[in-house]
Every structure is written in structure tokens, then in C-alpha cells.
Design a protein around this motif. Structure first.
Motif, PDB file in Angstrom:
ATOM      1  N   LYS A  60       1.781 -18.217 -42.840  1.00 17.81           N
ATOM      2  CA  LYS A  60       1.334 -19.421 -42.704  1.00 17.81           C
ATOM      3  C   LYS A  60       2.230 -20.317 -43.498  1.00 17.81           C
ATOM      4  O   LYS A  60       2.532 -21.685 -43.034  1.00 17.81           O
ATOM      5  CB  LYS A  60       0.037 -19.515 -43.397  1.00 17.81           C
ATOM      6  CG  LYS A  60      -1.131 -18.791 -42.641  1.00 17.81           C
ATOM      7  CD  LYS A  60      -2.490 -18.876 -43.194  1.00 17.81           C
ATOM      8  CE  LYS A  60      -3.405 -18.155 -42.219  1.00 17.81           C
ATOM      9  NZ  LYS A  60      -4.857 -18.186 -42.803  1.00 17.81           N
ATOM     10  N   MET A  61       2.697 -20.222 -44.645  1.00 20.56           N
ATOM     11  CA  MET A  61       3.540 -21.107 -45.579  1.00 20.56           C
ATOM     12  C   MET A  61       4.840 -21.220 -44.814  1.00 20.56           C
ATOM     13  O   MET A  61       5.417 -22.340 -44.568  1.00 20.56           O
ATOM     14  CB  MET A  61       3.675 -20.476 -46.718  1.00 20.56           C
ATOM     15  CG  MET A  61       4.624 -21.319 -47.681  1.00 20.56           C
ATOM     16  SD  MET A  61       6.437 -20.976 -47.551  1.00 20.56           S
ATOM     17  CE  MET A  61       6.640 -19.448 -48.483  1.00 20.56           C
ATOM     18  N   LEU A  62       5.305 -20.330 -44.170  1.00 22.21           N
ATOM     19  CA  LEU A  62       6.698 -20.421 -43.271  1.00 22.21           C
ATOM     20  C   LEU A  62       6.571 -21.353 -42.032  1.00 22.21           C
ATOM     21  O   LEU A  62       7.187 -22.124 -41.916  1.00 22.21           O
ATOM     22  CB  LEU A  62       6.836 -19.063 -42.825  1.00 22.21           C
ATOM     23  CG  LEU A  62       8.536 -18.807 -42.295  1.00 22.21           C
ATOM     24  CD1 LEU A  62       9.348 -19.138 -43.345  1.00 22.21           C
ATOM     25  CD2 LEU A  62       8.531 -17.385 -41.817  1.00 22.21           C
ATOM     26  N   GLU A  63       5.235 -21.194 -41.356  1.00 20.55           N
ATOM     27  CA  GLU A  63       4.996 -22.085 -40.428  1.00 20.55           C
ATOM     28  C   GLU A  63       5.283 -23.577 -40.714  1.00 20.55           C
ATOM     29  O   GLU A  63       5.605 -24.566 -40.225  1.00 20.55           O
ATOM     30  CB  GLU A  63       3.750 -21.909 -39.760  1.00 20.55           C
ATOM     31  CG  GLU A  63       3.654 -20.569 -38.773  1.00 20.55           C
ATOM     32  CD  GLU A  63       2.416 -20.591 -38.295  1.00 20.55           C
ATOM     33  OE1 GLU A  63       2.315 -21.272 -36.878  1.00 20.55           O
ATOM     34  OE2 GLU A  63       1.123 -20.220 -38.673  1.00 20.55           O
ATOM     35  N   GLU A  64       4.790 -24.081 -42.021  1.00 21.43           N
ATOM     36  CA  GLU A  64       4.619 -25.222 -42.670  1.00 21.43           C
ATOM     37  C   GLU A  64       6.204 -25.663 -42.848  1.00 21.43           C
ATOM     38  O   GLU A  64       6.254 -26.591 -42.676  1.00 21.43           O
ATOM     39  CB  GLU A  64       3.633 -25.288 -43.773  1.00 21.43           C
ATOM     40  CG  GLU A  64       2.087 -25.079 -43.590  1.00 21.43           C
ATOM     41  CD  GLU A  64       1.294 -24.953 -44.816  1.00 21.43           C
ATOM     42  OE1 GLU A  64       1.903 -25.239 -45.960  1.00 21.43           O
ATOM     43  OE2 GLU A  64       0.364 -24.797 -44.890  1.00 21.43           O
ATOM     44  N   ASN A  81       9.793 -24.450 -33.025  1.00 23.00           N
ATOM     45  CA  ASN A  81       9.968 -23.693 -32.039  1.00 23.00           C
ATOM     46  C   ASN A  81      10.870 -22.255 -32.700  1.00 23.00           C
ATOM     47  O   ASN A  81      11.123 -21.384 -31.942  1.00 23.00           O
ATOM     48  CB  ASN A  81      10.700 -23.671 -30.695  1.00 23.00           C
ATOM     49  CG  ASN A  81       9.996 -23.445 -29.402  1.00 23.00           C
ATOM     50  OD1 ASN A  81       8.686 -23.334 -29.640  1.00 23.00           O
ATOM     51  ND2 ASN A  81      10.575 -23.514 -28.448  1.00 23.00           N
ATOM     52  N   SER A  82      11.027 -22.233 -33.838  1.00 25.74           N
ATOM     53  CA  SER A  82      12.034 -21.506 -34.495  1.00 25.74           C
ATOM     54  C   SER A  82      11.432 -19.992 -34.505  1.00 25.74           C
ATOM     55  O   SER A  82      12.337 -19.051 -34.643  1.00 25.74           O
ATOM     56  CB  SER A  82      12.228 -21.653 -36.076  1.00 25.74           C
ATOM     57  OG  SER A  82      12.390 -23.125 -36.142  1.00 25.74           O
ATOM     58  N   PHE A  83      10.337 -19.646 -34.219  1.00 28.80           N
ATOM     59  CA  PHE A  83       9.718 -18.284 -34.225  1.00 28.80           C
ATOM     60  C   PHE A  83      10.104 -17.788 -32.494  1.00 28.80           C
ATOM     61  O   PHE A  83      10.173 -16.351 -32.594  1.00 28.80           O
ATOM     62  CB  PHE A  83       8.205 -18.086 -34.255  1.00 28.80           C
ATOM     63  CG  PHE A  83       7.890 -18.250 -35.631  1.00 28.80           C
ATOM     64  CD1 PHE A  83       8.598 -18.620 -36.712  1.00 28.80           C
ATOM     65  CD2 PHE A  83       6.458 -17.905 -36.067  1.00 28.80           C
ATOM     66  CE1 PHE A  83       8.252 -18.826 -38.036  1.00 28.80           C
ATOM     67  CE2 PHE A  83       5.803 -18.431 -37.230  1.00 28.80           C
ATOM     68  CZ  PHE A  83       6.720 -18.448 -38.301  1.00 28.80           C
ATOM     69  N   TYR A  84      10.565 -18.235 -31.789  1.00 31.60           N
ATOM     70  CA  TYR A  84      10.870 -17.946 -30.466  1.00 31.60           C
ATOM     71  C   TYR A  84      12.235 -18.408 -29.979  1.00 31.60           C
ATOM     72  O   TYR A  84      12.191 -18.813 -28.834  1.00 31.60           O
ATOM     73  CB  TYR A  84       9.680 -18.729 -29.512  1.00 31.60           C
ATOM     74  CG  TYR A  84       8.371 -18.484 -30.009  1.00 31.60           C
ATOM     75  CD1 TYR A  84       7.685 -17.389 -29.699  1.00 31.60           C
ATOM     76  CD2 TYR A  84       7.568 -19.263 -30.647  1.00 31.60           C
ATOM     77  CE1 TYR A  84       6.361 -17.010 -30.146  1.00 31.60           C
ATOM     78  CE2 TYR A  84       6.401 -19.264 -31.420  1.00 31.60           C
ATOM     79  CZ  TYR A  84       5.662 -18.012 -31.128  1.00 31.60           C
ATOM     80  OH  TYR A  84       4.456 -17.809 -31.346  1.00 31.60           O
ATOM     81  N   LEU A  85      13.168 -18.256 -30.964  1.00 32.17           N
ATOM     82  CA  LEU A  85      14.511 -18.776 -30.510  1.00 32.17           C
ATOM     83  C   LEU A  85      15.101 -17.785 -29.548  1.00 32.17           C
ATOM     84  O   LEU A  85      15.721 -18.455 -28.457  1.00 32.17           O
ATOM     85  CB  LEU A  85      15.348 -18.962 -31.814  1.00 32.17           C
ATOM     86  CG  LEU A  85      15.055 -19.760 -32.764  1.00 32.17           C
ATOM     87  CD1 LEU A  85      15.749 -19.720 -33.964  1.00 32.17           C
ATOM     88  CD2 LEU A  85      15.681 -21.155 -32.117  1.00 32.17           C
ATOM     89  N   HIS A  86      14.892 -16.670 -29.425  1.00 30.95           N
ATOM     90  CA  HIS A  86      15.680 -15.863 -28.598  1.00 30.95           C
ATOM     91  C   HIS A  86      15.345 -15.828 -26.903  1.00 30.95           C
ATOM     92  O   HIS A  86      16.011 -15.870 -26.174  1.00 30.95           O
ATOM     93  CB  HIS A  86      15.470 -14.416 -29.008  1.00 30.95           C
ATOM     94  CG  HIS A  86      16.738 -13.553 -28.711  1.00 30.95           C
ATOM     95  ND1 HIS A  86      17.859 -13.592 -29.394  1.00 30.95           N
ATOM     96  CD2 HIS A  86      16.828 -12.382 -27.472  1.00 30.95           C
ATOM     97  CE1 HIS A  86      18.809 -12.856 -28.717  1.00 30.95           C
ATOM     98  NE2 HIS A  86      18.360 -11.944 -27.933  1.00 30.95           N
ATOM     99  N   GLY A  87      13.843 -16.130 -26.695  1.00 28.00           N
ATOM    100  CA  GLY A  87      13.549 -16.153 -25.381  1.00 28.00           C
ATOM    101  C   GLY A  87      13.559 -14.832 -24.595  1.00 28.00           C
ATOM    102  O   GLY A  87      13.361 -15.285 -23.322  1.00 28.00           O
TER     103      GLY A  87
END
Length: 282
Positions: free
Chosen positions: A254-258, A264-270
Motif C-alpha cells: 500500500k505504501m508503495l502504491e502511494e 501504471n508502474s506495476f504493469y510496465l511489461h504488459g
């Protein structure tokens, strides 16, 4: 408190299992736990480092007994905390036991059945760089796969880890060693090596896990490559209570999300759909 007692050279030692979470930053959830053995000298009331614990067991010729004691206690605690249906349990296999050809029997299959654990929820972690008898290693991996247990290569990218063994062992997971993660920066040589490790993992149909992350900067940098599976002190230190460890890891997610400001950093690879089946990696 659920501990097992072993005697090594007359010393009474208590064995406990600590759990460290592994996280999937695409789903933003914990998907598994690594079981880590901890020894306690009852007489001295002190902690015994795992390396010393297993070294003493080897000298006392009870290495297999200790290895099995740790694995069974890990499985039992995993079940006692109600985690065995929804999470993966990563269990370390002592390299010397494989080297001696004393691993790969159906013992673990029987214990998993006894405790009601689906073998598909177990992952055998192997430090293959410390195993020189390739025939015994291959036989071990073959047996565990036949039981339905997944294979992970630990400490990948350092020491004597062998790229050729990716061909023969076909692991499900590759755990990229901390040495390649520590203080990595975008564009430097470590970053380039991590990109190579990620590329190799995907080409061989393996899931890469960044191991030993300790800072938010390391997480952010590794995410730039497209690696989304993590383990390390940043998320949670090993803890005897896996539920507590899971809660700590979820707080860090949760802290990382903030920190990333909802980007969109969690989904960079796609290309997550092109990875191996991530059942359990929710």
C-alpha cells in the motif's frame, strides 16, 4: 509455540520455522512464503545461525534427519495457519542432501498427503550452484516434478549457477540473487544484467523473482525492467507468525502504491498473459 527438538553432539536444540512473504506487484498481493529454519540453543538461550546449524548436523551425520525435520515443521505450520489452500510454500532443500543422493524419495510426498497439502502448492528451492553431482540433481528434480512439486532455482546469477541447467532442470521459478539487486540503478551494469536475467527467464518459460530487496528505490528500479515478483526485507523480515509477516508485506504494498502516485508502474511489461500459468500468484 510449535518447535521441534533435535540433539546435535549432546546439545539440545529447538527448531522453529520463520516465514518471509513473496509478493506479486501486479495483483498487489502476497502469493507465497519462504520457510526458513531457525535454531535455538536451549542451554545457552541463544540463536544458532542456520549455516552453523546445518554444518553441525552434517558433522554429526544427522543432516537428512534435520533437513526432514525442518521441511515437516514448515508444512505443519503452513497448515496450522490455514495458508495451504491459497498460497505457495517455498521450502529450501539442503544442497548436500541432494549431492549425496538422499533427496528425491517419496518422503515429502507422503508428508504433504498426511497434512492435506496439494503438492502443487509446494515449491522446492534449490541452490544448484552448490550441487556438483548433476545426475543426482536431475534425478531429484525429476522425482519432485512427478510428485507435482514446483522447482525454484535460488541465488540465480551468482557463484556457480549454471545456465546450462536451465535446459535440464526447467524450473518454474528463478530467484535472482540479492547481489544483482543491491544498489542497482537504471542504466548501470547491474541493471543490464537484471534485464538479461529477465529476458532469459521469459524465454525459458520461468517466472523471475527479485530476491533480497531492501529499499523502495530497488523495487522501483527492478519494476522498470518488468519484474513484478519480489521478496526481501523491504516487504517483511522472516517472522515465526506468517499472518503477521503477510500483514507487514501488505502494508508495504500500500505504501508503495502511494510512493508511485497510483501510476501504471506495476504493469510496465504488459505481457503477463504470456508468462507461465500463475495459478496461486494472485
Amino acid at each position: 509455540m510449535d518447535r521441534r527438538v533435535v540433539k546435535i553432539n549432546g546439545n539440545k536444540l529447538e527448531i522453529d520455522i520463520y516465514f518471509q512473504p513473496l509478493v506479486n506487484l501486479a495483483s498487489k498481493k502476497v502469493f507465497g512464503f519462504e520457510a526458513l529454519a531457525r535454531g535455538f540453543d536451549v542451554k545457552k538461550n541463544s540463536l544458532v545461525h542456520p549455516n552453523i546449524l546445518f554444518s553441525c548436523a552434517k558433522k554429526a551425520e544427522i543432516l537428512v534427519k534435520l533437513d526432514r525435520c525442518c521441511k515437516e515443521l514448515a508444512i505443519k505450520k503452513f497448515v496450522d495457519y490455514g495458508l495451504h489452500k491459497d498460497y505457495l510454500l517455498f521450502i529450501n532443500i539442503e544442497p548436500e542432501v541432494i549431492e549425496q543422493g538422499k533427496a528425491g524419495t517419496n518422503w515429502i510426498k507422503k508428508r504433504a498427503h498426511y497434512y492435506g497439502v496439494d503438492p502443487d502448492n509446494l515449491v522446492a528451492e534449490i541452490k544448484e550452484g552448490k550441487i556438483y553431482n548433476s545426475a543426482n540433481l536431475i534425478n531429484f528434480v525429476k522425482a519432485y516434478k512427478e510428485y507435482g512439486i514446483n522447482i525454484a532455482l535460488d541465488d540465480f546469477g551468482v557463484e556457480n549457477s549454471n545456465l546450462h541447467r536451465l535446459l535440464t532442470l526447467e524450473p518454474y521459478f528463478i530467484k535472482i540473487d540479492r547481489e544483482l539487486i543491491q544498489n542497482v540503478n537504471i542504466g548501470d551494469r547491474k541493471f543490464a544484467l537484471l534485464q538479461v536475467c529477465d529476458y532469459i527467464s521469459r524465454k525459458f518459460g520461468c517466472i523471475p523473482i527479485a530476491e533480497g530487496v531492501e529499499t523502495v528505490e530497488e523495487v522501483k528500479t527492478v519494476l522498470q525492467i518488468g519484474i513484478i515478483f519480489f521478496q526481501g526485507f523491504f516487504f517483511a523480515e522472516p517472522h515465526p507468525d506468517p499472518i503477521k509477516a503477510k500483514e507487514l508485506a501488505e502494508e508495504k504494498i500500500k505504501m508503495l502504491e502511494e510512493v508511485l502516485n497510483g501510476k501504471n508502474s506495476f504493469y510496465l511489461h504488459g505481457e503477463l498473459g504470456k508468462e507461465p500459468d500463475c495459478r496461486g500468484l494472485r
